[in-house]
Scaffold this active site. Sequence first.
Site, mmCIF file in Angstrom:
data_model
loop_
_atom_site.group_PDB
_atom_site.id
_atom_site.type_symbol
_atom_site.label_atom_id
_atom_site.label_comp_id
_atom_site.label_asym_id
_atom_site.label_seq_id
_atom_site.Cartn_x
_atom_site.Cartn_y
_atom_site.Cartn_z
ATOM 1 N N ASP A 6 0.690 -1.034 -0.307
ATOM 2 C CA ASP A 6 -0.152 0.090 -0.204
ATOM 3 C C ASP A 6 1.108 1.353 0.001
ATOM 4 O O ASP A 6 1.466 1.640 -1.170
ATOM 5 C CB ASP A 6 -0.742 -0.026 1.286
ATOM 6 C CG ASP A 6 -1.675 0.901 1.432
ATOM 7 O OD1 ASP A 6 -1.918 1.973 0.792
ATOM 8 O OD2 ASP A 6 -2.920 0.843 2.372
ATOM 9 N N ARG A 59 -10.128 -13.702 6.743
ATOM 10 C CA ARG A 59 -9.163 -13.897 6.092
ATOM 11 C C ARG A 59 -9.148 -15.337 5.283
ATOM 12 O O ARG A 59 -8.417 -15.583 4.288
ATOM 13 C CB ARG A 59 -7.900 -14.276 7.238
ATOM 14 C CG ARG A 59 -7.413 -13.036 7.804
ATOM 15 C CD ARG A 59 -5.888 -13.313 8.699
ATOM 16 N NE ARG A 59 -5.549 -12.555 9.642
ATOM 17 C CZ ARG A 59 -4.865 -11.614 9.563
ATOM 18 N NH1 ARG A 59 -4.386 -11.357 8.305
ATOM 19 N NH2 ARG A 59 -4.723 -10.573 10.293
HETATM 20 P P1 IMP Z 1 1.926 -0.611 3.873
HETATM 21 O O1 IMP Z 1 2.676 -0.441 4.821
HETATM 22 O O2 IMP Z 1 0.881 0.674 3.848
HETATM 23 O O3 IMP Z 1 2.451 -0.884 2.435
HETATM 24 O O4 IMP Z 1 0.888 -1.610 4.133
HETATM 25 C C1 IMP Z 1 1.161 -2.920 4.025
HETATM 26 C C2 IMP Z 1 0.413 -3.807 4.854
HETATM 27 O O5 IMP Z 1 -1.078 -3.298 5.272
HETATM 28 C C3 IMP Z 1 -0.011 -5.181 4.259
HETATM 29 O O6 IMP Z 1 0.913 -6.102 4.461
HETATM 30 C C4 IMP Z 1 -1.376 -5.463 4.817
HETATM 31 O O7 IMP Z 1 -1.166 -6.212 6.013
HETATM 32 C C5 IMP Z 1 -1.885 -4.096 5.238
HETATM 33 N N1 IMP Z 1 -3.140 -3.687 4.309
HETATM 34 C C6 IMP Z 1 -2.615 -2.742 3.252
HETATM 35 N N2 IMP Z 1 -3.749 -2.550 2.538
HETATM 36 C C7 IMP Z 1 -4.716 -3.433 3.048
HETATM 37 C C8 IMP Z 1 -5.943 -3.857 2.568
HETATM 38 O O8 IMP Z 1 -6.776 -3.133 1.693
HETATM 39 N N3 IMP Z 1 -6.678 -5.049 3.305
HETATM 40 C C9 IMP Z 1 -5.995 -5.516 4.341
HETATM 41 N N4 IMP Z 1 -4.736 -5.076 4.826
HETATM 42 C C10 IMP Z 1 -4.127 -4.307 4.166
#
Ligand code: IMP
Length: 179
Positions: A99, A161
């Site tokens: 994300d 999940r």
């Molecule tokens: P980041 O650090 O913002 O890149 O987020 C990464 C982590 O956030 C992923 O490994 C997921 O566990 C969680 N995450 C991000 N977007 C989602 C979503 O749409 N649904 C569920 N978990 C998410």
Amino acid sequence: MKKFNILLTKDQIQKKVRELGARISSDYGDEKIVLVCNLKGAFIFLADLCRYVTAPISIDFIATTSYKGTKTTGYVRIIKDLKMDVRGKNLLIVEDIIDTGLTVDYIINYLKLHKPKSIKVCTLLDKRCMRKVDVGIDYIGFEVGDQFLIGYGLDYNERYREMDSIAELIVERDTGDKQ
Ligand code: IMP
Ligand code: MG
């Protein structure tokens, strides 16, 4: 009230995971790989992916946290460390979704401290439009938009999940009778 909008079916996911496994297999050949699964979200993806990789693999787990409900706190913490000694090894980080990129960037920098031979990243889902840190991703399953997704390992407050498809979670205002 919560509603789901199915975005990726079981068949679409399985076909893509097979393709990713084939690409990884051909890129690594006979080279050994350590699949580093970021818990919890990537556990189902890892379980399917590892069965499509023909290169010799071992598997280890790391766990990070940064989310509360549908929002990132922007602060990544490692809550479970690797068990293996990964010095001199080819590491392939297996993620459910990238994300902002903060989590995977943190994991990459952490793994670098262990002096591996190589580090690559494989994610099933890429929310590229949300990126805050520029991370190189080697294998991407599907690019998705700015929706909150559940299923196939992804949770909303630890629920959903186990779903074999991936859906958008739509949280609507509760319109039920209120005092
Ligand atoms: P980041 O650090 O913002 O890149 O987020 C990464 C982590 O956030 C992923 O490994 C997921 O566990 C969680 N995450 C991000 N977007 C989602 C979503 O749409 N649904 C569920 N978990 C998410
Ligand atoms: Mg995750």
